[in-house]
Design a protein around this motif. Structure first.
Motif, PDB file in Angstrom:
ATOM      1  N   PRO A  29      13.442  94.319  30.931  1.00  0.00           N
ATOM      2  CA  PRO A  29      13.842  95.736  30.859  1.00  0.00           C
ATOM      3  C   PRO A  29      14.687  96.158  32.054  1.00  0.00           C
ATOM      4  O   PRO A  29      15.631  96.948  31.907  1.00  0.00           O
ATOM      5  CB  PRO A  29      12.494  96.475  30.841  1.00  0.00           C
ATOM      6  N   VAL A 152       7.032  92.023  28.559  1.00  0.00           N
ATOM      7  CA  VAL A 152       8.212  92.887  28.460  1.00  0.00           C
ATOM      8  C   VAL A 152       7.809  94.352  28.579  1.00  0.00           C
ATOM      9  O   VAL A 152       8.426  95.126  29.325  1.00  0.00           O
ATOM     10  CB  VAL A 152       8.958  92.637  27.132  1.00  0.00           C
ATOM     11  N   GLY A 156       8.621  97.267  31.446  1.00  0.00           N
ATOM     12  CA  GLY A 156       9.158  98.577  31.096  1.00  0.00           C
ATOM     13  C   GLY A 156       8.394  99.728  31.735  1.00  0.00           C
ATOM     14  O   GLY A 156       8.991 100.665  32.268  1.00  0.00           O
ATOM     15  N   THR A 162      12.290 101.952  28.870  1.00  0.00           N
ATOM     16  CA  THR A 162      11.718 101.586  27.573  1.00  0.00           C
ATOM     17  C   THR A 162      12.519 100.434  26.981  1.00  0.00           C
ATOM     18  O   THR A 162      13.710 100.579  26.710  1.00  0.00           O
ATOM     19  CB  THR A 162      11.755 102.778  26.599  1.00  0.00           C
ATOM     20  N   PRO A 163      11.891  99.263  26.794  1.00  0.00           N
ATOM     21  CA  PRO A 163      12.633  98.134  26.230  1.00  0.00           C
ATOM     22  C   PRO A 163      13.029  98.413  24.788  1.00  0.00           C
ATOM     23  O   PRO A 163      12.272  99.024  24.029  1.00  0.00           O
ATOM     24  CB  PRO A 163      11.637  96.970  26.326  1.00  0.00           C
ATOM     25  N   SER A 164      14.217  97.983  24.409  1.00  0.00           N
ATOM     26  CA  SER A 164      14.693  98.225  23.047  1.00  0.00           C
ATOM     27  C   SER A 164      13.897  97.389  22.055  1.00  0.00           C
ATOM     28  O   SER A 164      13.310  96.358  22.397  1.00  0.00           O
ATOM     29  CB  SER A 164      16.182  97.879  22.939  1.00  0.00           C
ATOM     30  N   ILE A 167      14.964  93.712  22.002  1.00  0.00           N
ATOM     31  CA  ILE A 167      14.439  92.824  23.043  1.00  0.00           C
ATOM     32  C   ILE A 167      13.011  92.410  22.717  1.00  0.00           C
ATOM     33  O   ILE A 167      12.628  91.244  22.868  1.00  0.00           O
ATOM     34  CB  ILE A 167      14.490  93.520  24.418  1.00  0.00           C
ATOM     35  N   THR A 171      11.974  88.563  21.790  1.00  0.00           N
ATOM     36  CA  THR A 171      10.971  87.925  22.645  1.00  0.00           C
ATOM     37  C   THR A 171       9.869  87.313  21.794  1.00  0.00           C
ATOM     38  O   THR A 171       9.455  86.168  22.005  1.00  0.00           O
ATOM     39  CB  THR A 171      10.368  88.947  23.623  1.00  0.00           C
TER      40      THR A 171
END
Length: 302
Positions: A29, A152, A156, A162-164, A167, A171
């Protein structure tokens, strides 16, 4: 006279520090949120990385305590400190406690309740995996993949990014791909006459695992390409050139398939990464190309 390793060396081996590379997913992130050069966010991500490393090591110790008898029947795992007798079960349990205390210390230092919850969930899932779920086909790989996703999310929450969904999805898919490759290696060992060390192998065979690897490889590549050309990603990063980095993703995945299906050396994804120059070059070129596209392009946008 047989050389006996020191307790410190045995503890270090038991902790499996070479596996810490998996915890680098904490930084995703940060990397894709353009804050890699931000000292405060980077420092918090590093602390989270350390907490995950200590927790993961504690889980490895507990797993080895649980599987000590099975590991003695494995051609490579029998050399682990507990299986070989270099450390006693009591020493292993004490070491696991110290590792968890260290993880708790760094978690408190962060003072981030959501991160503490994610790390606790990671620990709980991995303990369940060690004691039960790793013997259930597919569920075992699902647990491993969820562990990567939690890394992940942890990155974040500590950085405020905030990870998309892209992603997170990629992962999970990549972790499944690597997990199937590892199970294939286990199946080959079993076929070669080694005692079956995982009950979950009863739910796998070479045909299924090889087919699943192909599916996961294809989906990972397609998902990444869709991510790089999606309108929201182009708008977010201010660049339509991210698709160029797919070259290195494709070559890296193909090389891993070659290692697994041709060379039959996919027993440890971490060791593959640490030893294979082609994989390392693909990863470095992917990181460099992403950095140049994301950071150089983004520097020209408000």
């Amino acid at each position: 006279m047989e050389h006996r390793p020191s307790r410190l060396a045995s503890c270090l081996k038991l902790a499996r520090p070479h596996q810490y590379v998996k915890n680098a997913f904490v930084f995703l992130p940060l990397f894709f949120g353009w804050k890699l050069a931000g000292p405060e966010a980077l420092a918090r991500a590093i602390v989270a990385f350390i907490a995950f490393c200590l927790t993961a090591s504690a889980v490895y110790v507990v797993n080895d305590l649980r599987d000590v008898e099975e590991d003695r029947a494995h051609p490579a795992k029998r050399n682990r400190p507990l299986a070989s007798g270099a450390l006693s079960p009591a020493e292993g349990l004490l070491f696991a406690g110290l590792l968890l205390f260290g993880a708790f210390f760094f978690t408190v230092t962060l003072g981030n309740l959501p991160f503490a919850g994610i790390l606790a969930a990671y620990l709980a899932i991995n303990l369940l995996y060690s004691f039960s779920l790793k013997h259930k086909a597919l569920i075992d790989l699902g647990c491993i993949a969820v562990g990567f996703v939690l890394r992940v999310f942890a990155g974040g929450v500590v950085t405020g990014i905030t990870p998309s969904h892209w992603i997170v999805l990629m992962t999970f898919l990549l972790a499944l791909f690597l997990g199937f490759a590892k199970r294939r290696d286990d199946l080959l060992l079993s076929a070669a006459g080694c005692e079956k060390t995982r009950r979950s192998l009863d739910g796998y065979n070479l045909e299924f695992v090889s087919a699943a690897m192909m599916i996961m490889a294809a989906v990972v590549i397609v998902s990444y390409i869709l991510y790089t050309v999606s309108p929201e990603v182009i708008a977010k990063h201010g660049s339509d050139k991210l698709y160029l980095t797919a070259i290195f993703v494709i070559m890296g995945v193909l090389r891993y398939l070659q290692i697994t299906l041709v060379e039959c050396k996919s027993g440890s994804p971490t060791l593959v990464l640490l030893r294979d120059g082609f994989i390392q070059a693909s990863l470095v070129l992917w990181i460099v190309s992403c950095y140049l596209i994301l950071y150089m392009e983004h520097s020209g946008h408000p």
